[in-house]
Design an enzyme around this catalytic site. Structure first.
Site, PDB file in Angstrom:
ATOM      1  N   LYS A 167       0.865  -1.186   0.000  1.00 16.03           N
ATOM      2  CA  LYS A 167       0.000   0.000   0.000  1.00 16.03           C
ATOM      3  C   LYS A 167       0.896   1.230   0.000  1.00 16.03           C
ATOM      4  O   LYS A 167       2.029   1.187   0.511  1.00 16.03           O
ATOM      5  CB  LYS A 167      -0.854  -0.001   1.269  1.00 16.03           C
ATOM      6  CG  LYS A 167      -2.048   0.902   1.222  1.00 16.03           C
ATOM      7  CD  LYS A 167      -3.246   0.263   0.552  1.00 16.03           C
ATOM      8  CE  LYS A 167      -4.417   1.223   0.455  1.00 16.03           C
ATOM      9  NZ  LYS A 167      -5.587   0.634  -0.155  1.00 16.03           N
TER      10      LYS A 167
ATOM     11  N   GLY B 260     -20.251   7.527   4.158  1.00 15.36           N
ATOM     12  CA  GLY B 260     -19.307   7.914   3.103  1.00 15.36           C
ATOM     13  C   GLY B 260     -19.882   7.597   1.741  1.00 15.36           C
ATOM     14  O   GLY B 260     -20.040   6.433   1.376  1.00 15.36           O
ATOM     15  N   VAL B 261     -20.232   8.656   0.983  1.00 15.37           N
ATOM     16  CA  VAL B 261     -20.797   8.428  -0.353  1.00 15.37           C
ATOM     17  C   VAL B 261     -19.833   8.983  -1.400  1.00 15.37           C
ATOM     18  O   VAL B 261     -20.168   9.858  -2.188  1.00 15.37           O
ATOM     19  CB  VAL B 261     -22.234   9.005  -0.485  1.00 15.37           C
ATOM     20  CG1 VAL B 261     -23.223   8.090   0.209  1.00 15.37           C
ATOM     21  CG2 VAL B 261     -22.332  10.422   0.097  1.00 15.37           C
ATOM     22  N   GLY B 262     -18.613   8.478  -1.352  1.00 17.18           N
ATOM     23  CA  GLY B 262     -17.609   8.823  -2.361  1.00 17.18           C
ATOM     24  C   GLY B 262     -17.727   7.862  -3.522  1.00 17.18           C
ATOM     25  O   GLY B 262     -18.835   7.473  -3.914  1.00 17.18           O
TER      26      GLY B 262
ATOM     27  N   VAL C 246     -17.075   4.571  -3.975  1.00 15.89           N
ATOM     28  CA  VAL C 246     -17.754   3.287  -3.745  1.00 15.89           C
ATOM     29  C   VAL C 246     -19.159   3.527  -3.185  1.00 15.89           C
ATOM     30  O   VAL C 246     -20.131   2.919  -3.643  1.00 15.89           O
ATOM     31  CB  VAL C 246     -16.960   2.400  -2.759  1.00 15.89           C
ATOM     32  CG1 VAL C 246     -17.679   1.081  -2.535  1.00 15.89           C
ATOM     33  CG2 VAL C 246     -15.551   2.144  -3.280  1.00 15.89           C
TER      34      VAL C 246
HETATM   35  P1  NAD Z   1     -13.602   8.151  -1.560  1.00 15.35           P
HETATM   36  O1  NAD Z   1     -12.530   9.044  -1.063  1.00 15.35           O
HETATM   37  O2  NAD Z   1     -14.081   8.322  -2.945  1.00 15.35           O
HETATM   38  O3  NAD Z   1     -14.871   8.232  -0.601  1.00 15.35           O
HETATM   39  C1  NAD Z   1     -14.785   8.252   0.795  1.00 15.35           C
HETATM   40  C2  NAD Z   1     -15.884   9.192   1.273  1.00 15.35           C
HETATM   41  O4  NAD Z   1     -15.959   9.132   2.692  1.00 15.35           O
HETATM   42  C3  NAD Z   1     -15.628  10.654   0.896  1.00 15.35           C
HETATM   43  O5  NAD Z   1     -16.787  11.180   0.273  1.00 15.35           O
HETATM   44  C4  NAD Z   1     -15.352  11.318   2.251  1.00 15.35           C
HETATM   45  O6  NAD Z   1     -15.768  12.671   2.288  1.00 15.35           O
HETATM   46  C5  NAD Z   1     -16.180  10.448   3.160  1.00 15.35           C
HETATM   47  N1  NAD Z   1     -15.831  10.522   4.577  1.00 15.35           N
HETATM   48  C6  NAD Z   1     -14.602  10.614   5.171  1.00 15.35           C
HETATM   49  N2  NAD Z   1     -14.729  10.621   6.502  1.00 15.35           N
HETATM   50  C7  NAD Z   1     -16.070  10.508   6.767  1.00 15.35           C
HETATM   51  C8  NAD Z   1     -16.835  10.432   7.957  1.00 15.35           C
HETATM   52  N3  NAD Z   1     -16.280  10.485   9.164  1.00 15.35           N
HETATM   53  N4  NAD Z   1     -18.184  10.312   7.859  1.00 15.35           N
HETATM   54  C9  NAD Z   1     -18.777  10.273   6.652  1.00 15.35           C
HETATM   55  N5  NAD Z   1     -18.102  10.339   5.484  1.00 15.35           N
HETATM   56  C10 NAD Z   1     -16.765  10.443   5.550  1.00 15.35           C
HETATM   57  O7  NAD Z   1     -13.071   6.654  -1.315  1.00 15.35           O
HETATM   58  P2  NAD Z   1     -13.632   5.313  -1.950  1.00 15.35           P
HETATM   59  O8  NAD Z   1     -12.765   4.925  -3.081  1.00 15.35           O
HETATM   60  O9  NAD Z   1     -15.104   5.410  -2.122  1.00 15.35           O
HETATM   61  O10 NAD Z   1     -13.308   4.281  -0.778  1.00 15.35           O
HETATM   62  C11 NAD Z   1     -14.101   4.244   0.404  1.00 15.35           C
HETATM   63  C12 NAD Z   1     -13.519   3.210   1.367  1.00 15.35           C
HETATM   64  O11 NAD Z   1     -13.500   1.918   0.742  1.00 15.35           O
HETATM   65  C13 NAD Z   1     -12.077   3.475   1.798  1.00 15.35           C
HETATM   66  O12 NAD Z   1     -11.867   3.012   3.103  1.00 15.35           O
HETATM   67  C14 NAD Z   1     -11.269   2.632   0.839  1.00 15.35           C
HETATM   68  O13 NAD Z   1      -9.989   2.281   1.348  1.00 15.35           O
HETATM   69  C15 NAD Z   1     -12.164   1.421   0.716  1.00 15.35           C
HETATM   70  N6  NAD Z   1     -11.976   0.683  -0.510  1.00 15.35           N
HETATM   71  C16 NAD Z   1     -12.124   1.300  -1.701  1.00 15.35           C
HETATM   72  C17 NAD Z   1     -11.953   0.574  -2.864  1.00 15.35           C
HETATM   73  C18 NAD Z   1     -12.148   1.198  -4.214  1.00 15.35           C
HETATM   74  O14 NAD Z   1     -12.276   0.441  -5.197  1.00 15.35           O
HETATM   75  N7  NAD Z   1     -12.213   2.498  -4.336  1.00 15.35           N
HETATM   76  C19 NAD Z   1     -11.618  -0.774  -2.794  1.00 15.35           C
HETATM   77  C20 NAD Z   1     -11.503  -1.388  -1.554  1.00 15.35           C
HETATM   78  C21 NAD Z   1     -11.671  -0.640  -0.403  1.00 15.35           C
END
Ligand code: NAD
Length: 355
Positions: free
Chosen positions: A80, A181-183, A185
């Protein structure tokens, strides 16, 4: 404190600190294991309060990647990267290229892709400097591109499996799901859950992401500090880790926890705390493997989107096995998953030693 005494140090193979004076890049790459293949895992760009937090994050996340890749049956070990973000070091093509050169200097022992704070476009710049990168823009119907929709699909399937196992329901119609968290994923997951008839409760510290989600699906919005304790059937953590602790677990109202965030449990003992409360926990690195399955298919080539869908579909079967074992033995799901992951890595070590 020496890295070797760090509580999260777990026989990591190597740790690499990178600094680029021109762009201000500060990054750490941790390679936990290469027993099953190159250490692979995304790059997280995040503002850490202190450098020590970045080290803790990268040590934990890289070990999680070893377990995730092993259980998903990928030819990847675990690694990582974290980029320490700050106002003085904005994300720029130059900074990402400098990061790409850092990755390249490891000669293929680490393969990167996007994680929190990074996008497909960012990986294009990284890819100008190294071939050890995946999650690049997709070409045609070949596997590849943004991994997050695949992560969301795996999570959706996993939620179905967990709801069937814990609540005895074969449909998500009317099931209340809180998505933290609505990013990347979280948004995809919300769309899938809405299509399946689930009722959504969401929160995000980024109000733009909340607005974007509400433009796509109906949902009740709650404050970030309330979401964990919402009165729901399923909690789907899709933000950051360390949210399931001895303090938060007694206050949870969900009976299923199944979401994408890495390192949801603060400590392994928190898995037992959940089991004691009869809360079914889908081990994070099992349910969220969809993205890395796509990343691996792209990196090694020769696979189509359909192949990725088939492989991502297997996440559900793995979770069903873990849930069944947990029911039969009374053991926490995280322990069962860790045991499986460690046995797969140990077997690879033995095979490698025998060569
Ligand atoms: P992202 O950055 O697009 O979305 C994360 C969201 O969480 C953001 O909108 C952020 O503002 C929000 N956030 C942060 N702290 C918060 C809180 N305390 N309360 C509410 N919202 C909060 O990231 P992502 O790619 O969607 O990934 C989300 C999670 O899934 C991470 O932990 C990541 O490591 C894990 N993950 C992602 C993937 C992938 O394919 N992107 C794969 C495996 C695991």
């Amino acid at each position: 404190m020496s890295v070797f005494d760090h509580p999260e140090f777990d026989s990591h193979e190597s740790l690499h600190y990178f600094h680029d004076e021109t762009t201000g890049l500060k990054a750490i790459v941790a390679i936990h294991s290469t027993a099953l293949g190159p250490g692979a895992g995304g790059t997280r760009r995040w503002v850490y309060e202190q450098d020590a937090d970045a080290l803790t994050d990268v040590l934990r996340l890289s070990r999680g990647m070893t377990y995730k890749n092993a259980v998903a049956g990928l030819k990847f070990g675990g690694g990582k990267a974290v980029i320490l973000a700050s106002e003085d070091t904005p994300k720029s093509p130059q900074l990402l290229r400098a990061f790409g050169r850092s990755v390249d200097s490891l000669g293929g022992r680490y393969v990167t892709a996007e994680d929190v704070g990074c996008t497909v476009d960012d990986m294009r710049y990284v890819g100008e400097e190294t071939e050890y990168v995946s999650g690049l823009p997709q070409t045609g119907t070949d596997a590849g591109g943004d991994p997050s929709p695949w992560t969301a699909i795996g999570c959706f399937d996993g939620i179905e499996a967990a709801v069937a196992a814990r609540l005895g329901k074969n449909s998500l119609e009317g099931i209340r799901v809180a998505v933290q968290g609505v990013g990347h994923v979280g948004l995809h997951l919300c769309k899938l859950l809405h299509e399946a008839g689930a009722e959504l409760i969401i929160s995000d510290v980024n109000t733009d992401h909340v607005k974007q989600t509400l433009a796509e699906v109906p949902a009740t919005v709650v404050a970030p500090n309330e979401l964990l304790f919402a009165d729901v059937d399923v909690l789907a953590p899709c933000a950051l880790g360390n949210i399931l602790t001895s303090t938060t677990i007694p206050k949870l109202r969900a009976t299923v926890i199944a979401g994408a965030a890495n390192n949801q449990l603060s400590t392994p003992e928190d898995g037992a705390r959940l089991a004691e409360r009869d809360i079914l926990y889908a081990p994070d690195y099992v349910i969220n493997a969809g993205g890395i399955i796509s990343v691996a298919a792209e990196y090694y080539g020769g696979a189509s989107e359909d192949d990725v869908r088939t492989d991502v579909g297997r996440i559900k079967n793995r979770l069903e096995d873990i849930f069944e074992q947990a029911k039969r033995t009374g053991r926490p799901t995280n322990e069962l998953a860790d045991e499986l992951a460690r046995s797969l890595v140990a077997a690879a070590h033995q095979d490698n030693g025998a060569l």
